[in-house]
Design a protein around this motif. Structure first.
Motif, short mmCIF file in Angstrom:
data_model
loop_
_atom_site.label_atom_id
_atom_site.label_comp_id
_atom_site.label_asym_id
_atom_site.label_seq_id
_atom_site.Cartn_x
_atom_site.Cartn_y
_atom_site.Cartn_z
N THR A 126 34.12 34.55 31.78
CA THR A 126 34.42 34.57 30.70
C THR A 126 34.93 33.92 30.18
N ALA A 127 36.06 34.07 30.57
CA ALA A 127 37.49 33.91 30.76
C ALA A 127 37.67 31.52 30.75
N SER A 128 36.54 31.31 31.94
CA SER A 128 36.54 30.09 32.70
C SER A 128 35.38 29.45 32.54
#
Length: 168
Positions: A126-128
């Motif tokens: 999700t954070a990439s």
């Protein structure tokens, strides 16, 4: 728009040998032709996704690292289909890493390990900068050469999607 793909191969210490052996099939049926990956894919990362901590010093983790390190060093030509080949750990604890036969109809913990591994992978990505995650279990084997072309076409035809089932 071109897709940034993470092709994730989840595994545990119990099935690391079968995961590595599954890549033998890729020798016969490579994901792409040479380094020509499908034009609809901007980047593709191959991720070996271990259930536990990859930096552990216990015998199980050292055995996993020996298998994975040997795989990372081999010169398989199909690796050029990928921008990178990485090892990622879910860091599940012994209590979390449960995968056994159900103890009854209300035993919701029997497959807690793989479920948490999947959930933590979603949190991580999700954070990439990845558009699509393709989970490819070790018992999923290619049946045709250049199968990433079919995968890419299926992803583009289904867009937009949150979850898609068996694609190829």
């Amino acid at each position: 728009l071109p897709i940034r793909l993470a092709l994730v191969r989840p595994f545990s210490s119990k099935d690391v040998a079968s995961l590595i052996a599954s890549f033998d099939r890729w020798d016969a049926f490579p994901p792409c032709e040479g380094s020509n990956r499908p034009g609809l894919l901007r980047s593709v990362d191959l991720v070996l996704y271990f259930a536990n901590n990859i930096d552990g010093n216990d015998s199980n983790t050292l055995n996993v690292r020996a298998h994975v390190d040997a795989f990372m060093q081999d010169g398989r030509s199909w690796k050029s289909c990928f921008d990178s080949v990485n090892l990622l750990g879910a860091n599940l604890t012994e209590v979390q890493d449960q995968y056994r036969q159900p103890l009854g109809m209300k035993d919701w913990t029997w497959n807690m390990g793989p479920n948490l591994q999947f959930y933590f992978m979603l949190q991580y990505y999700t954070a990439s900068f990845v558009d699509v995650i393709y989970m490819m279990e070790s018992d999923t084997i290619p049946m045709v050469s250049h199968w990433m072309d079919s995968l890419s076409a299926a992803m583009h035809s289904l867009r937009p999607f949150s979850v898609a089932g068996s694609m190829c």
